[in-house]
Design a protein around this motif. Structure first.
Motif, PDB file in Angstrom:
ATOM      1  N   TYR A   1     -23.853 100.889  30.850  1.00 26.82           N
ATOM      2  CA  TYR A   1     -23.137  99.613  30.783  1.00 26.82           C
ATOM      3  C   TYR A   1     -21.910  99.751  29.874  1.00 26.82           C
ATOM      4  CZ  TYR A   1     -27.680  98.021  32.481  1.00 26.82           C
ATOM      5  OH  TYR A   1     -28.834  97.872  33.197  1.00 26.82           O
ATOM      6  N   VAL A   2     -20.869  99.046  30.259  1.00 28.71           N
ATOM      7  CA  VAL A   2     -19.645  99.011  29.457  1.00 28.71           C
ATOM      8  C   VAL A   2     -19.265  97.556  29.231  1.00 28.71           C
ATOM      9  CG1 VAL A   2     -17.262  99.749  29.224  1.00 28.71           C
ATOM     10  CG2 VAL A   2     -18.875 101.178  30.496  1.00 28.71           C
ATOM     11  N   PHE A   3     -19.115  97.178  27.966  1.00 26.51           N
ATOM     12  CA  PHE A   3     -18.703  95.819  27.609  1.00 26.51           C
ATOM     13  C   PHE A   3     -17.304  95.901  26.998  1.00 26.51           C
ATOM     14  CE2 PHE A   3     -23.276  96.234  27.269  1.00 26.51           C
ATOM     15  CZ  PHE A   3     -23.740  95.153  28.013  1.00 26.51           C
ATOM     16  N   THR A   4     -16.406  95.059  27.485  1.00 30.28           N
ATOM     17  CA  THR A   4     -14.994  95.160  27.102  1.00 30.28           C
ATOM     18  C   THR A   4     -14.464  93.830  26.615  1.00 30.28           C
ATOM     19  OG1 THR A   4     -14.647  96.891  28.757  1.00 30.28           O
ATOM     20  CG2 THR A   4     -12.685  95.800  27.890  1.00 30.28           C
ATOM     21  N   GLY A   5     -13.729  93.894  25.509  1.00 30.10           N
ATOM     22  CA  GLY A   5     -12.953  92.756  25.035  1.00 30.10           C
ATOM     23  C   GLY A   5     -11.504  93.179  24.898  1.00 30.10           C
ATOM     24  N   MET A   6     -10.583  92.341  25.360  1.00 28.96           N
ATOM     25  CA  MET A   6      -9.173  92.717  25.378  1.00 28.96           C
ATOM     26  C   MET A   6      -8.308  91.620  24.788  1.00 28.96           C
ATOM     27  SD  MET A   6      -6.558  93.202  28.586  1.00 28.96           S
ATOM     28  CE  MET A   6      -6.449  91.408  28.669  1.00 28.96           C
ATOM     29  N   ALA A   7      -7.294  92.025  24.010  1.00 25.50           N
ATOM     30  CA  ALA A   7      -6.262  91.110  23.535  1.00 25.50           C
ATOM     31  C   ALA A   7      -4.919  91.648  24.010  1.00 25.50           C
ATOM     32  CB  ALA A   7      -6.284  90.994  22.014  1.00 25.50           C
ATOM     33  N   ASP A   8      -4.151  90.797  24.680  1.00 24.24           N
ATOM     34  CA  ASP A   8      -2.889  91.216  25.280  1.00 24.24           C
ATOM     35  C   ASP A   8      -1.799  90.225  24.907  1.00 24.24           C
ATOM     36  OD1 ASP A   8      -0.773  92.017  26.862  1.00 24.24           O
ATOM     37  OD2 ASP A   8      -1.676  91.364  28.752  1.00 24.24           O
ATOM     38  N   TYR A   9      -0.761  90.732  24.199  1.00 30.78           N
ATOM     39  CA  TYR A   9       0.388  89.882  23.916  1.00 30.78           C
ATOM     40  C   TYR A   9       1.422  90.087  25.010  1.00 30.78           C
ATOM     41  CZ  TYR A   9       4.530  87.797  21.935  1.00 30.78           C
ATOM     42  OH  TYR A   9       5.667  87.026  21.762  1.00 30.78           O
ATOM     43  N   ASN A  10       1.706  88.998  25.719  1.00 32.98           N
ATOM     44  CA  ASN A  10       2.673  89.030  26.804  1.00 32.98           C
ATOM     45  C   ASN A  10       4.018  88.540  26.307  1.00 32.98           C
ATOM     46  OD1 ASN A  10       4.085  87.626  29.281  1.00 32.98           O
ATOM     47  ND2 ASN A  10       2.569  89.011  30.164  1.00 32.98           N
ATOM     48  N   THR A  11       5.105  89.197  26.740  1.00 31.29           N
ATOM     49  CA  THR A  11       6.435  88.837  26.245  1.00 31.29           C
ATOM     50  C   THR A  11       6.898  87.474  26.742  1.00 31.29           C
ATOM     51  OG1 THR A  11       7.430  90.099  28.078  1.00 31.29           O
ATOM     52  CG2 THR A  11       7.163  91.224  25.960  1.00 31.29           C
ATOM     53  N   ASN A  12       6.122  86.816  27.591  1.00 37.62           N
ATOM     54  CA  ASN A  12       6.415  85.417  27.911  1.00 37.62           C
ATOM     55  C   ASN A  12       6.115  84.505  26.728  1.00 37.62           C
ATOM     56  OD1 ASN A  12       7.267  85.866  30.579  1.00 37.62           O
ATOM     57  ND2 ASN A  12       5.153  85.897  31.314  1.00 37.62           N
ATOM     58  N   GLY A  13       5.471  85.077  25.690  1.00 35.58           N
ATOM     59  CA  GLY A  13       5.275  84.314  24.469  1.00 35.58           C
ATOM     60  C   GLY A  13       3.877  83.808  24.257  1.00 35.58           C
ATOM     61  N   PHE A  14       2.876  84.453  24.847  1.00 29.75           N
ATOM     62  CA  PHE A  14       1.512  83.986  24.608  1.00 29.75           C
ATOM     63  C   PHE A  14       0.557  85.170  24.498  1.00 29.75           C
ATOM     64  CE2 PHE A  14       2.210  83.801  29.228  1.00 29.75           C
ATOM     65  CZ  PHE A  14       1.190  84.620  29.693  1.00 29.75           C
ATOM     66  N   LEU A  15      -0.575  84.907  23.852  1.00 29.34           N
ATOM     67  CA  LEU A  15      -1.625  85.900  23.670  1.00 29.34           C
ATOM     68  C   LEU A  15      -2.765  85.578  24.612  1.00 29.34           C
ATOM     69  CD1 LEU A  15      -2.773  88.303  21.957  1.00 29.34           C
ATOM     70  CD2 LEU A  15      -3.836  86.547  20.499  1.00 29.34           C
ATOM     71  N   GLN A  16      -3.127  86.532  25.461  1.00 32.12           N
ATOM     72  CA  GLN A  16      -4.236  86.298  26.379  1.00 32.12           C
ATOM     73  C   GLN A  16      -5.433  87.152  25.969  1.00 32.12           C
ATOM     74  OE1 GLN A  16      -1.871  87.259  29.874  1.00 32.12           O
ATOM     75  NE2 GLN A  16      -2.995  89.180  30.157  1.00 32.12           N
ATOM     76  N   LEU A  17      -6.608  86.566  26.066  1.00 29.96           N
ATOM     77  CA  LEU A  17      -7.853  87.220  25.695  1.00 29.96           C
ATOM     78  C   LEU A  17      -8.684  87.440  26.947  1.00 29.96           C
ATOM     79  CD1 LEU A  17      -8.723  85.090  22.536  1.00 29.96           C
ATOM     80  CD2 LEU A  17      -7.521  87.296  22.626  1.00 29.96           C
ATOM     81  N   GLY A  18      -9.121  88.672  27.160  1.00 25.34           N
ATOM     82  CA  GLY A  18      -9.865  89.007  28.363  1.00 25.34           C
ATOM     83  C   GLY A  18     -11.205  89.625  28.061  1.00 25.34           C
ATOM     84  N   GLY A  19     -12.052  89.668  29.077  1.00 30.43           N
ATOM     85  CA  GLY A  19     -13.371  90.262  28.949  1.00 30.43           C
ATOM     86  C   GLY A  19     -13.783  90.924  30.250  1.00 30.43           C
ATOM     87  N   GLN A  20     -14.674  91.900  30.151  1.00 35.50           N
ATOM     88  CA  GLN A  20     -15.110  92.639  31.339  1.00 35.50           C
ATOM     89  C   GLN A  20     -16.525  93.163  31.142  1.00 35.50           C
ATOM     90  OE1 GLN A  20     -12.666  95.874  33.579  1.00 35.50           O
ATOM     91  NE2 GLN A  20     -14.004  97.008  32.176  1.00 35.50           N
ATOM     92  N   PHE A  21     -17.272  93.180  32.248  1.00 36.19           N
ATOM     93  CA  PHE A  21     -18.588  93.803  32.276  1.00 36.19           C
ATOM     94  C   PHE A  21     -18.593  94.857  33.376  1.00 36.19           C
ATOM     95  CE2 PHE A  21     -22.807  93.937  34.325  1.00 36.19           C
ATOM     96  CZ  PHE A  21     -23.526  94.519  33.287  1.00 36.19           C
ATOM     97  N   MET A  22     -19.118  96.046  33.069  1.00 39.47           N
ATOM     98  CA  MET A  22     -19.119  97.135  34.050  1.00 39.47           C
ATOM     99  C   MET A  22     -20.457  97.862  34.035  1.00 39.47           C
ATOM    100  SD  MET A  22     -16.725 100.585  34.198  1.00 39.47           S
ATOM    101  CE  MET A  22     -15.219  99.647  34.334  1.00 39.47           C
ATOM    102  N   ILE A  23     -20.907  98.203  35.222  1.00 39.51           N
ATOM    103  CA  ILE A  23     -22.026  99.133  35.392  1.00 39.51           C
ATOM    104  C   ILE A  23     -21.445 100.405  35.972  1.00 39.51           C
ATOM    105  CG2 ILE A  23     -24.223  99.567  36.530  1.00 39.51           C
ATOM    106  CD1 ILE A  23     -24.583  96.540  36.726  1.00 39.51           C
TER     107      ILE A  23
END
Length: 479
Positions: free
Chosen positions: A376-398
C-alpha cells in the motif's frame, strides 16, 4: 440577480462566453504529481525515462485492458469567488457580491488527461529496455476574466460610471485532442536512464479568444446601455455546431509532439528526473474559423429587464458570427518543462516537483509525500500553483510487481468541500479558491517473468512442455 439552470446553459451560444463556459462547465490536462516517480504504468508514459518493471518479479507485458485512466482537474481563483460559489451551488449569480471598476481578474482552468489504452513491454533485461504504445484524450483550457464581464450580465446598475473602457477585455483558450504515442526507455549507464515519447495528434476542438478593446455606455435614466467589443477569435467549429462526430479521431487536424526525459541516481541516494514534455503543435484544417471582430455599438433597451443579458449575448453572437472566414492555423499544445528531486528515507519517500508551462501561463511547485506499507502507498501532496493558490491532494494506491490500482485528487480538500456542500445543501460556503479534481487508474502485467541469468529459475529449452524444448529434442530426453 441572474438565475441560471445549471444543465441548460448552451456552451456555444455566444462568442463572449465561449471561452468562459468551456473552461467552467465542460467535462473537466491534469497534473497527477502524486503519480510521479511511482513506477506505475502511467508514470512510465508521462515520464518516459521511468521504469515500470521490477526485473525477476514483474511479468513481461503491462496493459490497462481499456479501463481508462481518467483524470479531471478544474479550478476558479480570483476576487469573484463569492458570486461564483453561489452560481455553481445555487444556480444564482449575484453581481453585487463582487468589486467592479478596478479591472480585477479571475482565472479559470480546465485540464483533463485520460489514457484510453496503455500497452507496454519489457524488451530486454539488459539495460532495462522498455517500449510501449498509448492512446490519450486530453483537454487543456485557461481563461482570464474580469469581474466586470460577470457583472454586466447581471445588473448594469451596479456600475458607478456612465462610461467604462477596457474593463471587459478577456482572453483565453481551450484545446482538446487525441494523442497516439510510442515510448522507449533504457539505462544508458547504471545510474543514467533516458527515454522519449513520440506522439501523433488528432485535434478535436480549439477555441482561442482575445478582446483587445471594450466599452460600455450607460444611460440609467433611459434604461439603455450600449456595448462594443473588438478583438480576435479562432475556433475549429462554428457556434452552435459542435458535433459528436468531431470527437472521433480522424486526423483532419493532425499534429506532432515529443517528450524527452532523463533520470540520474546519485551515489548518496538522491534521484533527479527531468522532462521536456509534450512539445508540439496541431495544424487545424482550412475549415476552421477566424473572426476579427469589431461589433460597433450594440444598444440594449429596457436594460434592467431580466431578458437583457440574453439579448446582449445574442447580439454579440450575431455581430461576431457574421464576419467569419475559413482559415487554417497552427496551435501549440501545452508543453511543460519539469524536474523532480527525490531521496528515500526508508518507507517515507518524498518528491519535490517543479513544473512550468512552456508556451502558456502557469506553473507548479509540488511536494509529494509517499509512505509505503507492504503493498500500500499513502500519499499527501501540497502544490503551490502560480494562479495564486495552494492545493492539497491525497492518493491511495495498491501496488505489487504485477498489479496496480490507485485513486486520488489534486484538490482533495476543495473537492470534499464541494461534495459536502451539495450533499448537505449548505448556504454558507468555504473561503478561498474553488477547485475539483479526481483521478483513478488500473493496470495489470501478464506473460512470463523476465529474469537475470544469474537469478533465473528456469533455463530456456529445459523447462518447457515435454518435448517442446530444443535441447530436450536434441538429447532425446523422455519423461
Amino acid at each position: 440577480m441572474i438565475r441560471i439552470q445549471r444543465n441548460s446553459i448552451n456552451l456555444f451560444k455566444t462568442s463572449l462566453w465561449t471561452i468562459i463556459l468551456l473552461v467552467t462547465f465542460s467535462s473537466a490536462y491534469a497534473q497527477q504529481f502524486s503519480l510521479y516517480n511511482s513506477r506505475t504504468l502511467y508514470d512510465s508514459f508521462e515520464n518516459p525515462s521511468q521504469r515500470a518493471y521490477q526485473v525477476d518479479t514483474s511479468r513481461r507485458f503491462a496493459f490497462n485492458f481499456f479501463i481508462p485512466t481518467i483524470s479531471i482537474n478544474s479550478s476558479f481563483s480570483g476576487p469573484a469567488q463569492p458570486a461564483f460559489k453561489t452560481l455553481i451551488y445555487d444556480g444564482v449569480f449575484n453581481g453585487r457580491d463582487i468589486t467592479i471598476g478596478e479591472n480585477k481578474r479571475n482565472t479559470l482552468t480546465l485540464n483533463s488527461n485520460n489514457y484510453v489504452a496503455m500497452l507496454r513491454m519489457l524488451k530486454s533485461v539488459k539495460k532495462y529496455k522498455e517500449m510501449g504504445l498509448s492512446w490519450q484524450i486530453r483537454n487543456d483550457g485557461r481563461a482570464e476574466v474580469t469581474n466586470e464581464v460577470f457583472a454586466v450580465f447581471d445588473d448594469y446598475k451596479i456600475f458607478n460610471s456612465s462610461t467604462l473602457q477596457d474593463l471587459f477585455n478577456v482572453n483565453g483558450y481551450n484545446q482538446s485532442y487525441h494523442q497516439f504515442s510510442f515510448t522507449y526507455r533504457q539505462n544508458y549507464t547504471k545510474r543514467l536512464a533516458i527515454g522519449a515519447k513520440f506522439s501523433l495528434l488528432s485535434g478535436i476542438s480549439y477555441t482561442t479568444m482575445k478582446v483587445r478593446q471594450s466599452e460600455i455606455n450607460i444611460d440609467e435614466s433611459a434604461d439603455i446601455i450600449d456595448v462594443s467589443v473588438r478583438g480576435t477569435l479562432r475556433s475549429s467549429f462554428k457556434f452552435d455546431d459542435f458535433q459528436r462526430k468531431m470527437v472521433n479521431p480522424n486526423f483532419k487536424n493532425p499534429g506532432l509532439s515529443i517528450t524527452a526525459g532523463a533520470s540520474y541516481k546519485l551515489r548518496d541516494g538522491w534521484f533527479i528526473l527531468g522532462n521536456l514534455k509534450d512539445v508540439g503543435f496541431i495544424k487545424w484544417s482550412k475549415d476552421s474559423y477566424e473572426y476579427n471582430f469589431d461589433t460597433g455599438k450594440i444598444f440594449i433597451e429596457n436594460a434592467s429587464n431580466q431578458s437583457a443579458d440574453n439579448r446582449l449575448a445574442d447580439s454579440l453572437d450575431n455581430r461576431i458570427s457574421s464576419i467569419s472566414i475559413n482559415k487554417s492555423y497552427i496551435s501549440a499544445i501545452n508543453g511543460k518543462a519539469e524536474i523532480l528531486i527525490n531521496k528515500d528515507f526508508g518507507n517515507y519517500r518524498p518528491n519535490l516537483i517543479l513544473s512550468k508551462s512552456i508556451y502558456y501561463k502557469g506553473g507548479d511547485i509540488a511536494l509529494v509525500n509517499n509512505y509505503h506499507y507492504k503493498n500500500y502507498v499513502f500519499t499527501g501532496m501540497a502544490d503551490y500553483n502560480t494562479n495564486g493558490f495552494l492545493q492539497l491532494g491525497g492518493q491511495f494506491m495498491i501496488k505489487t510487481p504485477n498489479v496496480e490500482f490507485y485513486m486520488g485528487s489534486d484538490h482533495f480538500v476543495k473537492s470534499f468541500e464541494i461534495l459536502k456542500t451539495f450533499y448537505k445543501n449548505e448556504t454558507t460556503y468555504s473561503d478561498g479558491y474553488t477547485g475539483a479534481s479526481f483521478y483513478m487508474g488500473f493496470a495489470l502485467k501478464f506473460g512470463r517473468v523476465l529474469e537475470h541469468q544469474a537469478n533465473a529459475t528456469q533455463i530456456p529449452g529445459f523447462m518447457k512442455d515435454p518435448g517442446s524444448g530444443f535441447i530436450r529434442r536434441l538429447i532425446g530426453k523422455k519423461d
